[in-house]
Scaffold this motif. Structure first.
Motif, mmCIF file in Angstrom:
data_model
loop_
_atom_site.group_PDB
_atom_site.id
_atom_site.type_symbol
_atom_site.label_atom_id
_atom_site.label_comp_id
_atom_site.label_asym_id
_atom_site.label_seq_id
_atom_site.Cartn_x
_atom_site.Cartn_y
_atom_site.Cartn_z
ATOM 1 N N TRP A 42 -6.038 12.202 -3.353
ATOM 2 C CA TRP A 42 -4.921 13.292 -2.208
ATOM 3 C C TRP A 42 -5.056 11.912 -1.822
ATOM 4 N N LEU A 43 -5.648 10.878 -1.583
ATOM 5 C CA LEU A 43 -6.187 9.606 -0.086
ATOM 6 C C LEU A 43 -4.991 8.739 -0.685
ATOM 7 N N ASN A 44 -4.776 8.543 -2.144
ATOM 8 C CA ASN A 44 -3.626 7.503 -2.903
ATOM 9 C C ASN A 44 -2.475 7.705 -3.064
ATOM 10 N N VAL A 45 -1.876 9.582 -2.630
ATOM 11 C CA VAL A 45 -0.842 10.198 -3.038
ATOM 12 C C VAL A 45 -0.291 9.935 -1.243
ATOM 13 N N ARG A 46 -1.287 9.523 -0.526
ATOM 14 C CA ARG A 46 -0.979 9.345 1.383
ATOM 15 C C ARG A 46 -0.806 7.791 2.056
ATOM 16 N N ARG A 47 -1.472 7.660 0.947
ATOM 17 C CA ARG A 47 -1.527 5.899 1.496
ATOM 18 C C ARG A 47 -0.746 5.250 1.656
ATOM 19 N N HIS A 48 -0.465 4.472 2.809
ATOM 20 C CA HIS A 48 0.740 3.691 3.180
ATOM 21 C C HIS A 48 1.169 3.057 2.242
ATOM 22 N N ALA A 49 2.469 1.921 1.835
ATOM 23 C CA ALA A 49 2.888 1.924 1.026
ATOM 24 C C ALA A 49 2.659 0.367 1.416
ATOM 25 N N GLN A 50 2.198 -0.363 2.771
ATOM 26 C CA GLN A 50 1.491 -1.136 2.736
ATOM 27 C C GLN A 50 -0.140 -1.311 2.607
ATOM 28 N N HIS A 51 -0.432 -0.694 2.074
ATOM 29 C CA HIS A 51 -1.441 -1.025 1.956
ATOM 30 C C HIS A 51 -2.474 -1.457 0.244
ATOM 31 N N GLY A 52 -1.214 -1.503 -0.714
ATOM 32 C CA GLY A 52 -2.338 -2.264 -1.652
ATOM 33 C C GLY A 52 -0.501 -2.295 -2.404
#
Length: 386
Positions: free
Chosen positions: A291-301
């Motif tokens: 769930w967090l992976n899908v919602r995470r900001h693109a610039q975070h990884g």
């Protein structure tokens, strides 16, 4: 003339065994030099105090710092030079790209390092489904796919020695491949000799997931700058869920070979209790991480690694879900079907372990151990202060 000089330098480097830095490594070197002049984030995590012990960043230093980074994102949100600033400093993204490269570069056998780039969600699910289907077809051919209730006796479906011959070599290969890979990484970063204090500190930091607290104890920031401990908690559920399942298998092995107590075991027995608790952790933790992976900001990884991340998470979810379903239905006529599905998921998880996201925990532990050793040594001459 400049092209000739460049070619001569490249030939000289190759002769000396020097490998030119990749674009990802060059980017980490660039942003680290900017950060080393600023040092605003020095208290956030281990990366920044380790950075301050260096004036230049060799390839080995870049590999070390990239795996020391936990990708919490706190430094990105605190940075005055982050995009859209012209310096475009994005430590989490730069480090993530190099981390993915190190998994591939230090893989054993080296020829299989390219599997990291292809180990995605589709491959993971297809492998699990294919293995489960193969086992189901074998059972159907023998007429044992559906059967009279067997009181949870798995070995009536797949004999114990057959399961050992199937999973034993795979488990051994996983251990050897990961062990040789991280040993090569350890030699590459010149980590030194660990002592008891450094090992104890590393174990504490790993078990606590210390550096997922965002540097201030409030957790990793979201795209809206709000910090949350959700990522740390889901990681804990996943890690300890996996360890409980491993403990359940270990205890069952001791029961079988040391005491001669053959499965099935009662619901209140230690292997079943440990496996049930571990399965619940491995259900909640990976579901939260997905769930967090899908919602995470693109610039975070590194967006290119998301398929690998999600493939690993999906296999953990499948393993726990099929395991709990098997426990619930072990006294029914569908036990063989559920067992085949579970074994397919477990085999797929093990086969992809050396060349998937599982490696990050092994490499990060090695980087944390190097930091625990390094911080106890004097600063290099002319760098920092004692």
């Amino acid at each position: 003339m400049q092209q000739l000089e460049a070619l001569l330098r490249e030939a000289s480097d190759l002769a000396e065994g020097v490998i030119a830095p990749s674009a990802a490594e060059a980017e980490v070197e660039r942003v680290m030099k900017i950060c080393n002049a600023c040092r605003y984030c020095e208290g956030f995590c281990a990366v920044f105090p380790a950075m301050t012990r260096r004036l230049e960043f060799a390839q080995a230093d870049i590999h070390y710092l990239a795996n020391l980074c936990h990708n919490c994102g706190a430094c990105l949100h605190a940075c005055q030079y982050a995009p859209p600033h012209e310096f475009a400093v994005n430590i989490p993204q730069a480090m993530a790209k190099v981390r993915g490269q190190t998994y591939s570069d230090f893989a054993w056998p080296s020829s299989l390092g390219t599997l990291y780039r292809n180990n995605g969600l589709t491959v993971a699910l297809a492998l699990a489904a294919g293995l489960a289907l193969f086992l189901m077809m074998a059972l159907a051919k023998n007429g044992t796919l559906f059967h009279a209730p067997l009181a949870g006796d798995f070995y009536a479906i797949f004999p114990h020695n057959l399961l050992v011959s199937m999973f034993g070599p795979v488990f051994l290969f996983v251990a050897v491949a990961l062990g040789l890979g991280v040993a090569k990484f350890w030699r590459g970063i010149s980590a030194g000799d660990p002592n008891a204090a450094a090992i104890a500190e590393t174990a504490h930091d790993v078990l606590k997931l210390k550096y997922l607290d965002g540097g201030h104890g409030q957790g990793c920031p979201n795209a809206d700058d709000a910090s949350t401990l959700a990522r740390r908690r889901f990681h804990h559920l996943t890690f300890y869920g996996f360890m409980l399942c491993f403990a359940a298998t270990s205890v069952a092995t001791i029961y079988h070979y040391v005491f001669g107590w053959a499965a099935p075991y009662a619901l209140t027995s230690l292997p079943v209790v440990l496996g049930t608790l571990g399965g619940i952790g491995l259900l909640i933790g990976p579901a939260g991480l997905l769930w967090l992976n899908v919602r995470r900001h693109a610039q975070h990884g590194d967006a290119a690694q998301k398929p690998m991340d999600r493939g690993f998470i999906a296999l953990l979810l499948l393993t726990s879900a099929t395991g709990l379903a098997l426990l619930a239905g072990r006294d029914t006529a569908a036990m063989a079907l559920l067992l085949a599905a579970h074994l397919g998921a477990v085999m797929a998880l093990f086969l992809t372990m050396p060349y998937g996201k599982f490696a990050h925990g092994i490499f990060r532990t090695a980087a944390l151990l190097k930091w625990a050793i390094e911080k106890r040594a004097p600063n290099p001459v002319g760098v920092g202060s004692e």
